[in-house]
Design a protein around this motif. Structure first.
Motif, mmCIF file in Angstrom:
data_model
loop_
_atom_site.group_PDB
_atom_site.id
_atom_site.type_symbol
_atom_site.label_atom_id
_atom_site.label_comp_id
_atom_site.label_asym_id
_atom_site.label_seq_id
_atom_site.Cartn_x
_atom_site.Cartn_y
_atom_site.Cartn_z
ATOM 1 N N UNK A 13 -13.381 -0.557 16.738
ATOM 2 C CA UNK A 13 -13.653 -1.882 17.194
ATOM 3 C C UNK A 13 -15.179 -2.074 17.283
ATOM 4 N N UNK A 14 -15.611 -3.279 16.549
ATOM 5 C CA UNK A 14 -17.283 -3.533 16.727
ATOM 6 C C UNK A 14 -18.090 -3.093 15.730
ATOM 7 N N UNK A 15 -17.396 -2.191 15.011
ATOM 8 C CA UNK A 15 -17.912 -1.483 13.491
ATOM 9 C C UNK A 15 -18.102 -2.269 12.665
ATOM 10 N N UNK A 16 -18.656 -1.760 11.556
ATOM 11 C CA UNK A 16 -18.837 -2.543 10.161
ATOM 12 C C UNK A 16 -18.199 -1.960 9.072
ATOM 13 N N UNK A 17 -17.843 -2.508 7.852
ATOM 14 C CA UNK A 17 -17.341 -1.653 6.581
ATOM 15 C C UNK A 17 -17.847 -2.922 5.689
ATOM 16 N N UNK A 18 -17.954 -2.309 4.567
ATOM 17 C CA UNK A 18 -17.978 -2.984 3.163
ATOM 18 C C UNK A 18 -17.180 -2.658 2.043
ATOM 19 N N UNK A 19 -16.497 -3.929 1.610
ATOM 20 C CA UNK A 19 -15.534 -3.594 0.550
ATOM 21 C C UNK A 19 -16.017 -3.944 -0.696
ATOM 22 N N UNK A 20 -15.774 -3.145 -1.665
ATOM 23 C CA UNK A 20 -16.315 -3.467 -3.213
ATOM 24 C C UNK A 20 -14.875 -4.075 -3.878
ATOM 25 N N UNK A 21 -15.427 -4.604 -5.004
ATOM 26 C CA UNK A 21 -14.254 -5.157 -5.931
ATOM 27 C C UNK A 21 -14.848 -5.191 -7.353
ATOM 28 N N UNK A 22 -14.670 -4.202 -8.093
ATOM 29 C CA UNK A 22 -15.175 -4.202 -9.406
ATOM 30 C C UNK A 22 -14.390 -4.799 -10.530
ATOM 31 N N UNK A 25 -13.402 -5.434 -14.552
ATOM 32 C CA UNK A 25 -13.753 -5.091 -15.850
ATOM 33 C C UNK A 25 -13.423 -6.451 -16.729
ATOM 34 N N UNK A 26 -14.266 -6.771 -17.729
ATOM 35 C CA UNK A 26 -14.075 -7.785 -18.535
ATOM 36 C C UNK A 26 -15.147 -8.939 -18.030
ATOM 37 N N UNK A 27 -15.247 -9.657 -18.682
ATOM 38 C CA UNK A 27 -16.261 -10.918 -18.361
ATOM 39 C C UNK A 27 -15.616 -11.779 -17.285
ATOM 40 N N UNK A 28 -16.528 -12.077 -16.328
ATOM 41 C CA UNK A 28 -16.135 -13.087 -15.469
ATOM 42 C C UNK A 28 -17.089 -14.461 -15.688
ATOM 43 N N UNK A 29 -16.542 -15.538 -15.822
ATOM 44 C CA UNK A 29 -17.100 -16.851 -16.159
ATOM 45 C C UNK A 29 -17.633 -17.567 -15.051
ATOM 46 N N UNK A 30 -18.404 -18.072 -15.187
ATOM 47 C CA UNK A 30 -19.162 -19.117 -14.013
ATOM 48 C C UNK A 30 -18.357 -19.779 -13.235
ATOM 49 N N UNK A 31 -17.369 -20.380 -14.019
ATOM 50 C CA UNK A 31 -16.327 -21.184 -13.240
ATOM 51 C C UNK A 31 -15.349 -20.480 -12.456
ATOM 52 N N UNK A 89 -18.738 -13.246 11.006
ATOM 53 C CA UNK A 89 -18.622 -11.695 10.952
ATOM 54 C C UNK A 89 -18.749 -11.204 9.478
ATOM 55 N N UNK A 90 -17.911 -11.961 8.817
ATOM 56 C CA UNK A 90 -17.766 -11.593 7.187
ATOM 57 C C UNK A 90 -18.604 -12.139 6.351
ATOM 58 N N UNK A 91 -19.159 -11.618 5.399
ATOM 59 C CA UNK A 91 -20.058 -12.296 4.319
ATOM 60 C C UNK A 91 -19.504 -11.720 2.871
ATOM 61 N N UNK A 92 -19.004 -12.690 2.077
ATOM 62 C CA UNK A 92 -18.963 -12.355 0.758
ATOM 63 C C UNK A 92 -20.191 -12.521 -0.180
ATOM 64 N N UNK A 93 -20.334 -11.742 -0.995
ATOM 65 C CA UNK A 93 -21.491 -11.972 -1.936
ATOM 66 C C UNK A 93 -20.992 -11.222 -3.440
ATOM 67 N N UNK A 94 -21.907 -11.307 -4.434
ATOM 68 C CA UNK A 94 -21.419 -10.635 -5.747
ATOM 69 C C UNK A 94 -22.936 -10.387 -6.384
ATOM 70 N N UNK A 95 -22.687 -9.338 -7.052
ATOM 71 C CA UNK A 95 -24.054 -8.741 -8.153
ATOM 72 C C UNK A 95 -23.543 -9.055 -9.528
ATOM 73 N N UNK A 96 -23.983 -10.175 -9.964
ATOM 74 C CA UNK A 96 -23.575 -10.352 -11.624
ATOM 75 C C UNK A 96 -23.764 -9.164 -12.563
ATOM 76 N N UNK A 97 -24.963 -8.491 -12.257
ATOM 77 C CA UNK A 97 -25.034 -7.691 -13.278
ATOM 78 C C UNK A 97 -24.314 -6.307 -13.007
ATOM 79 N N UNK A 98 -23.488 -6.302 -11.912
ATOM 80 C CA UNK A 98 -22.622 -5.273 -11.634
ATOM 81 C C UNK A 98 -21.251 -5.572 -11.709
#
Length: 121
Positions: free
Chosen positions: A12-21, A23-29, A65-74
């Protein structure tokens, strides 16, 4: 296909980062969401991001507490989780909606396999 990773055991009180990779193209919409399901509870929306614009949305329970982000190139979406509490213990899923912004799981047509996050007190 979506591949979620990064779960585990944290104090409790700690941090963790989840990733979701993806496959295939993700469109801007497209809208990429994170959901979670705790034992005995329904799956709930946690956070999401509109792929093209990068606009983010967070459930009230995780705001600040949580922050979602994305790296398009990845082709990868992240969920940075800080100040974790035992109530955050759940299986976390990433998912993709081709219908745009939605907090309802029925609008998501592609799901990752889930990753377990356990927060100890």
């Amino acid at each position: 296909q979506l591949q979620a990773s990064g779960g585990g055991l944290v104090q409790a009180g700690g941090s963790q980062r989840l990733s979701c990779a993806a496959s295939g193209r993700i469109y801007s919409s497209h809208f990429m969401g994170w959901f979670r399901q705790a034992p005995g509870k329904e799956r709930e929306f946690v956070a999401g991001i509109r792929w093209g614009a990068g606009t983010t949305y967070h459930a009230d329970s995780v705001k600040g507490r949580f922050t979602v982000s994305r790296v398009a190139a990845e082709n990868t979406v992240y969920l940075q989780m800080n100040s974790l509490q035992p109530d955050d213990t759940a299986v976390y899923y990433c998912a993709r909606s081709t219908r745009g912004l939605s907090t309802g799981e029925k609008d998501y047509n592609s799901w990752g396999q889930g990753t377990q996050v356990t927060v100890s007190s």
